[in-house]
Design an enzyme around this catalytic site. Structure first.
Site, short mmCIF file in Angstrom:
data_model
loop_
_atom_site.label_atom_id
_atom_site.label_comp_id
_atom_site.label_asym_id
_atom_site.label_seq_id
_atom_site.Cartn_x
_atom_site.Cartn_y
_atom_site.Cartn_z
N CYS A 105 -0.72 13.73 -4.81
CA CYS A 105 -0.26 14.21 -3.59
C CYS A 105 -0.95 13.63 -2.54
O CYS A 105 -0.73 13.66 -1.36
CB CYS A 105 0.31 15.69 -3.22
SG CYS A 105 -1.21 16.62 -3.47
N CYS A 156 -1.99 23.33 -4.09
CA CYS A 156 -2.92 23.54 -3.12
C CYS A 156 -3.83 24.51 -3.52
O CYS A 156 -5.18 24.52 -3.22
CB CYS A 156 -2.32 23.84 -1.76
SG CYS A 156 -1.19 22.31 -1.31
#
Length: 137
Positions: free
Chosen positions: A43, A111
């Site tokens: 990402c 994350c």
């Protein structure tokens, strides 16, 4: 996918006042600083966490995160979780703790994983320097 109100608030707070939220850097050559830098190639998120450790206590923290709102919010949440902790307490913080605190959606769990990995690397870097200092004298 909607961000939780916690993610949005934390992200916006960091953008409005980065210095108050520990955005920045320490000199990585300082023997009291441990630096952990991690990235998620899938990402493009990159997170750098720096811990200032005095007598095994995390005295100060700085971070920089390049990525989405969830990545920045995860790093910022982590800062609050780390302040004043021992290195051993810091090692016990998991990506699930961060994800739960922010109500991260499943698609954004990477994350919180980055944040956990940054802790591990920063502590390892600090300990490497500490071992060097200890064997030097």
């Amino acid at each position: 996918m909607a961000y939780s109100a916690k993610v949005v608030k934390r992200f916006e707070d960091v953008l409005k006042n980065p210095t108050a939220h520990s955005v920045g850097r320490f000199d990585p050559a300082d023997p009291h600083i441990g630096t952990g830098m991690v990235g998620a190639p899938a990402c493009g998120d990159v997170m750098r966490l720096q811990l200032k450790v005095v007598d095994n206590i995390i005295e100060d923290i700085k971070f920089k995160t390049y990525g989405c709102g969830s990545a920045i919010a995860s790093a910022s949440e982590l800062i609050d979780m780390l302040k004043g902790k021992t290195l051993e307490q810091a090692e016990d913080i998991t990506n699930k703790d961060i994800a739960n605190a922010l109500s991260l959606p499943p698609i954004k769990l990477h994350c919180s994983v980055l944040a956990e990995e940054s802790i591990e690397k920063a502590i390892a870097d600090y300990r490497r320097k500490d071992n060097y200092r200890s064997s030097d004298g």
